[in-house]
Design a protein around this motif. Structure first.
Motif: not given
Length: 429
Positions: A271-278
């Motif tokens: 989820x942390x990485x998803x926020x970063x990617x987005x």
């Protein structure tokens, strides 16, 4: 010292520093992916990351950079800059060309590293080397030119992708989807009825450290894309990056807690990485409040996408397709919704959203189809998938001759060769 020379020096230091942070993210990829796969494949995943760095850098230096940033031809590809030779004045850089290449090489290496986790534990090492050459020499540079190359056709339409939600993450995420489908699922991952057999990660603390390393490096990824040490946007970009990642982790953690009664650590990390990617596409274009919304939605989208990938019987051990493919696509499209200049929800204008949707669909399709073609061609030279025996023993011993932990994890951790289910999946029955 003139003001111009001082500016050149500051910008050079800034870009070298942030490029180093991005290269350090490879350590994060290595730790994260090693933690999510089984112990008998830890060395294998580390070696794949070394392949990303070694061969990715060499191919981007010799071929990829020229295709991506050379003098434009028809809005499709660059035609000079190979081996960093030729006049690159068309780029209008405020830093030396070799420093710009250094920064962009780090991006190219990140793109191929996204694919490595999705095909972990069952991919032929030689085939992976060949695919790395294709990705960093042609696949990533071509679509990258459309968005970032001087006069690329998507750039000319007005597409905004500040640090690469589409150009890097979505493209590579859908390349990872194609690769995972072609390589096939790990033995024992799916039953005949399509139900999933969870395969436990080997080391969640290791994966967590990898997440923290990636999180740190992302500030170089996004803020470094200014290429300007005195840019007034650096602080806002960094703040947007942090807020989106925190809200992505929060939404994923709370979603699993409310749905199952337990806060899932793997989904929280992703989820942390998803926020970063987005937020990577819009960190320079959206408000801090919008960053929170983008990150929060990305965290939940990642969980939904993970479920969709499994329902399609695609085996992605680290969640690369969901984290990078789906949330990268969302992040690029979200610019068309939330950009302070031209966003549909902020200004009522539709044009930017249309361009963002078009560009995102194009690069996702390109990543998927080009990877499919590349792997089918590679199959004619070497097998893409390892043998059943190699997979069951583990790729550490099969391909690298040693275990990660002095013998721990070298035992057969998959179902027995004698079990009919394994024999059916392996093509014996």
């Amino acid at each position: 010292m003139t003001t111009q020379s001082l500016s050149l020096g500051l910008n050079t230091i800034w870009v070298v520093l942030t490029a180093s942070m991005i290269f350090f993210m490879e350590g994060g990829f290595a730790l994260l992916e090693a933690g999510f796969v089984r112990a008998k494949n830890n060395v294998s995943i580390l070696m794949k990351v070394f392949v990303d760095l070694i061969f990715g850098v060499l191919m981007f230096y010799s071929i990829g950079f020229g295709i991506m940033f050379g003098v434009d031809h028809f809005g499709l590809f660059g035609g000079n800059g190979f081996f960093l030779k030729g006049d690159m004045a068309h780029l209008g850089l405020s830093i030396p060309t070799d420093v710009f290449w250094l920064f962009q090489a780090a991006f190219a290496v990140a793109a191929i590293s996204i694919v490595s986790g999705a095909v972990a534990e069952r991919t032929n090492f030689k085939a992976y080397i060949l695919y790395t050459l294709c990705m960093t020499a042609v696949i990533y540079p071509l679509s990258g030119h459309w968005i970032w190359g001087s006069n690329g056709w998507l750039e000319n339409l007005g597409m905004k992708d500040f640090a690469g939600s589409a150009a890097i993450h979505a493209m590579a995420g859908f390349a990872a989807l194609a690769a995972a489908r072609i390589v096939g699922a790990r033995i024992g991952k799916f039953n005949e009825d399509g139900s999933v057999n969870p395969i436990a990660p080997s080391n969640l603390p290791l994966a967590a450290i990898g997440t923290f390393v990636l999180w740190f490096g992302w500030f170089g990824f996004n803020a470094g894309s200014t290429l300007n040490a005195t840019s007034a946007n650096i602080g806002m970009i960094a703040a947007s990056t942090l807020l989106a990642s925190a809200s992505g982790g929060a939404s994923a953690m709370l979603y699993t807690l409310l749905k199952t009664g337990k806060a899932d650590p793997g989904h929280t990390m992703n989820g942390v990485l998803a926020g970063l990617v987005a937020i990577t596409a819009g960190c320079a274009f959206v408000s801090l409040e919008s960053s929170l919304l983008i990150g929060a939605f990305a965290g939940v989208l990642m969980i939904w996408a993970t479920g969709w990938v499994e329902r399609k019987k695609v085996d992605d051990p680290v969640g690369a397709v969901a984290v990078h493919g789906f949330t990268g696509a969302f992040g690029a499209i979200a610019v068309g919704l939330f950009a302070t200049d031209g966003g549909l929800l902020t200004t009522g204008e539709w044009k930017l959203l249309g361009v963002q949707v078009l560009g995102t669909v194009v690069v996702c399709t390109w990543g998927y189809l080009s990877t499919t073609v590349a792997l089918r061609l590679i199959e004619k030279l070497v097998p893409v998938r390892v043998t059943m025996e190699e997979e069951l023993v583990g790729l550490d011993l099969s391909y690298h001759g040693m275990a990660a932990y002095g013998g721990i994890g070298t035992e057969f951790e998959s179902p027995s060769l004698e079990e009919p289910q394994v024999q059916r999946e392996a093509g014996v029955l």
